[in-house]
Design a protein around this motif. Sequence first.
Motif, PDB file in Angstrom:
ATOM      1  N   CYS A   1      42.334  46.177  42.124  1.00 29.07           N
ATOM      2  CA  CYS A   1      40.880  46.212  42.337  1.00 29.07           C
ATOM      3  C   CYS A   1      40.320  44.784  42.372  1.00 29.07           C
ATOM      4  CB  CYS A   1      40.223  47.023  41.230  1.00 29.07           C
ATOM      5  SG  CYS A   1      38.442  47.076  41.385  1.00 29.07           S
ATOM      6  N   THR A   2      39.636  44.462  43.487  1.00 30.54           N
ATOM      7  CA  THR A   2      39.121  43.101  43.643  1.00 30.54           C
ATOM      8  C   THR A   2      37.838  42.891  42.834  1.00 30.54           C
ATOM      9  OG1 THR A   2      38.082  43.884  45.673  1.00 30.54           O
ATOM     10  CG2 THR A   2      40.108  42.626  45.926  1.00 30.54           C
ATOM     11  N   PHE A   3      37.239  43.987  42.358  1.00 35.44           N
ATOM     12  CA  PHE A   3      35.978  43.878  41.611  1.00 35.44           C
ATOM     13  C   PHE A   3      36.224  43.580  40.139  1.00 35.44           C
ATOM     14  CE2 PHE A   3      35.031  46.357  45.349  1.00 35.44           C
ATOM     15  CZ  PHE A   3      33.846  45.775  45.803  1.00 35.44           C
ATOM     16  N   CYS A   4      37.271  44.247  39.551  1.00 33.60           N
ATOM     17  CA  CYS A   4      37.506  44.084  38.115  1.00 33.60           C
ATOM     18  C   CYS A   4      38.829  43.382  37.824  1.00 33.60           C
ATOM     19  CB  CYS A   4      37.484  45.445  37.426  1.00 33.60           C
ATOM     20  SG  CYS A   4      38.795  46.526  38.017  1.00 33.60           S
ATOM     21  N   LYS A   5      39.541  42.973  38.864  1.00 32.90           N
ATOM     22  CA  LYS A   5      40.848  42.310  38.729  1.00 32.90           C
ATOM     23  C   LYS A   5      41.809  43.151  37.890  1.00 32.90           C
ATOM     24  CE  LYS A   5      39.596  38.519  40.920  1.00 32.90           C
ATOM     25  NZ  LYS A   5      39.855  38.667  42.328  1.00 32.90           N
ATOM     26  N   GLY A   6      41.762  44.463  38.068  1.00 38.12           N
ATOM     27  CA  GLY A   6      42.732  45.340  37.410  1.00 38.12           C
ATOM     28  C   GLY A   6      42.331  45.827  36.035  1.00 38.12           C
ATOM     29  N   LYS A   7      41.155  45.376  35.554  1.00 32.98           N
ATOM     30  CA  LYS A   7      40.748  45.794  34.198  1.00 32.98           C
ATOM     31  C   LYS A   7      40.233  47.231  34.186  1.00 32.98           C
ATOM     32  CE  LYS A   7      39.502  41.202  32.515  1.00 32.98           C
ATOM     33  NZ  LYS A   7      38.885  40.406  33.595  1.00 32.98           N
TER      34      LYS A   7
ATOM     35  N   CYS B   1      37.126  51.403  41.131  1.00 33.19           N
ATOM     36  CA  CYS B   1      38.535  51.834  41.153  1.00 33.19           C
ATOM     37  C   CYS B   1      38.750  53.047  40.244  1.00 33.19           C
ATOM     38  CB  CYS B   1      39.444  50.680  40.737  1.00 33.19           C
ATOM     39  SG  CYS B   1      39.117  50.029  39.099  1.00 33.19           S
ATOM     40  N   LYS B   2      37.664  53.648  39.813  1.00 32.88           N
ATOM     41  CA  LYS B   2      37.696  54.807  38.901  1.00 32.88           C
ATOM     42  C   LYS B   2      38.548  54.516  37.665  1.00 32.88           C
ATOM     43  CE  LYS B   2      36.689  58.076  42.574  1.00 32.88           C
ATOM     44  NZ  LYS B   2      37.323  58.468  43.827  1.00 32.88           N
ATOM     45  N   TYR B   3      38.449  53.301  37.148  1.00 33.47           N
ATOM     46  CA  TYR B   3      39.130  52.838  35.921  1.00 33.47           C
ATOM     47  C   TYR B   3      40.653  52.870  36.019  1.00 33.47           C
ATOM     48  CZ  TYR B   3      34.366  52.936  34.434  1.00 33.47           C
ATOM     49  OH  TYR B   3      33.037  52.699  34.386  1.00 33.47           O
ATOM     50  N   ARG B   4      41.173  52.818  37.262  1.00 37.20           N
ATOM     51  CA  ARG B   4      42.623  52.785  37.431  1.00 37.20           C
ATOM     52  C   ARG B   4      43.125  51.354  37.571  1.00 37.20           C
ATOM     53  NH1 ARG B   4      41.953  56.925  41.942  1.00 37.20           N
ATOM     54  NH2 ARG B   4      41.874  58.918  40.867  1.00 37.20           N
ATOM     55  N   GLY B   5      42.238  50.437  37.990  1.00 37.83           N
ATOM     56  CA  GLY B   5      42.659  49.051  38.194  1.00 37.83           C
ATOM     57  C   GLY B   5      43.235  48.814  39.590  1.00 37.83           C
ATOM     58  N   TRP B   6      43.560  49.899  40.304  1.00 37.58           N
ATOM     59  CA  TRP B   6      44.144  49.802  41.651  1.00 37.58           C
ATOM     60  C   TRP B   6      43.345  50.663  42.621  1.00 37.58           C
ATOM     61  CZ3 TRP B   6      48.311  46.561  42.537  1.00 37.58           C
ATOM     62  CH2 TRP B   6      48.936  46.052  41.379  1.00 37.58           C
ATOM     63  N   ILE B   7      43.296  50.215  43.869  1.00 35.31           N
ATOM     64  CA  ILE B   7      42.632  51.009  44.902  1.00 35.31           C
ATOM     65  C   ILE B   7      43.660  51.356  45.975  1.00 35.31           C
ATOM     66  CG2 ILE B   7      40.801  51.046  46.664  1.00 35.31           C
ATOM     67  CD1 ILE B   7      39.265  49.036  44.963  1.00 35.31           C
ATOM     68  N   GLU B   8      43.745  52.649  46.302  1.00 40.33           N
ATOM     69  CA  GLU B   8      44.712  53.094  47.296  1.00 40.33           C
ATOM     70  C   GLU B   8      44.272  52.654  48.693  1.00 40.33           C
ATOM     71  OE1 GLU B   8      45.673  57.277  46.952  1.00 40.33           O
ATOM     72  OE2 GLU B   8      46.574  57.202  48.956  1.00 40.33           O
ATOM     73  N   MET B   9      45.193  52.047  49.431  1.00 43.11           N
ATOM     74  CA  MET B   9      44.876  51.586  50.786  1.00 43.11           C
ATOM     75  C   MET B   9      45.857  52.177  51.786  1.00 43.11           C
ATOM     76  SD  MET B   9      42.240  49.692  51.208  1.00 43.11           S
ATOM     77  CE  MET B   9      40.997  49.236  49.990  1.00 43.11           C
TER      78      MET B   9
END
Length: 333
Positions: A260-266, A271-279
């Motif tokens: 996630c570019t917004f929270c840097k994975g936090k 990213c719905k608190y996953r830290g990753w976004i599916e692309m």
Amino acid sequence: MQSQIRKLHDKYHAELAKIKNLKELEALRVQYLSKKNGEITNLITQIPKLSIKAKKSIVPQLIALKKEVEETLANKKTELNSKKSQAYRDLTIPLPKAHSGHLHPTTQIIREMNGFFRYHGFSIGEGPEIEEVEYNFRRLNLPEGHPATDLQDSLYIHEPDILLRTQTSSIETRILSNNQPPLRIVAPGKCYRNETNSSTNASFFYQYQGFVVDKEVNIQHLKYMITKWFQFLWGEDVKIRFRYKYYPEVSPGLGQDIQCTFCKGKGCQICKYRGWIEMGGSGMIHYNTLKTCGINPEIYTGFAFGVGLDRMVMTKFGITDIRKLYGGQIVYK
Ligand SMILES: [Zn+2]
């Protein structure tokens, strides 16, 4: 009366000399020639009261004065107008700021990505939006009754064989069926599914499809291409993760995520608190897919990838509701 005419004549010329613009000129015309209370008009209305002898000398003088006033007013008007138009011809005057439009965010991303893939030797492909079931499902290793076809609620134009394409993979099967390798193609396009519209889902959306078919293409080529592509989009330091995933048209199948570019994975709302976004997904094109499209899978291999463009555009432009993208609104945020 004669002296009155002379005085009026002198007064008029003195005032005319002071006129600077069309507004003042019009006021001067009203002052002298107005039908109701113009100074010359008032003198003319007195004519019937004069003696016949007086009329003979006064009337020509009054007519001459009126004519002179009318002519000089007209001349002055031409002079003022030409000054005005001269001012407009000044080419050094800065133009007022023009409000130009801009391309739709989706179009911007498509053009950026097309540029990237062209640089890497890809061509841009396209296909029909009203598609045959044959290309949309069958040639993607989805035979009739295959459970994976149930995953997509399709919009049929003519059941059971004509529908609005549910994925840009249909462009892939069309191109594979009509061309022989080596092939390197990307294909952006609109897709349609029977979805209830919400902030994250729409019955109309964009996908970006790509595939490579050639001799000795392997999964490392796929990972390299996706890594380069995502670095181009999100920057060199983007963190990418590949996961095993099942898609019927590829084997093995991969799902790719970016950190996630917004929270840097936090973990955050986006990213719905996953830290990753599916692309999107990718994989090595299935043996059966190549075979049904008329390409010899014993000689050629290939990889394919596809992303939902809208999520990508939303993440990149900070848009939170997909309906804003295609609702005809000019301001997207
Ligand atoms: Zn996040």
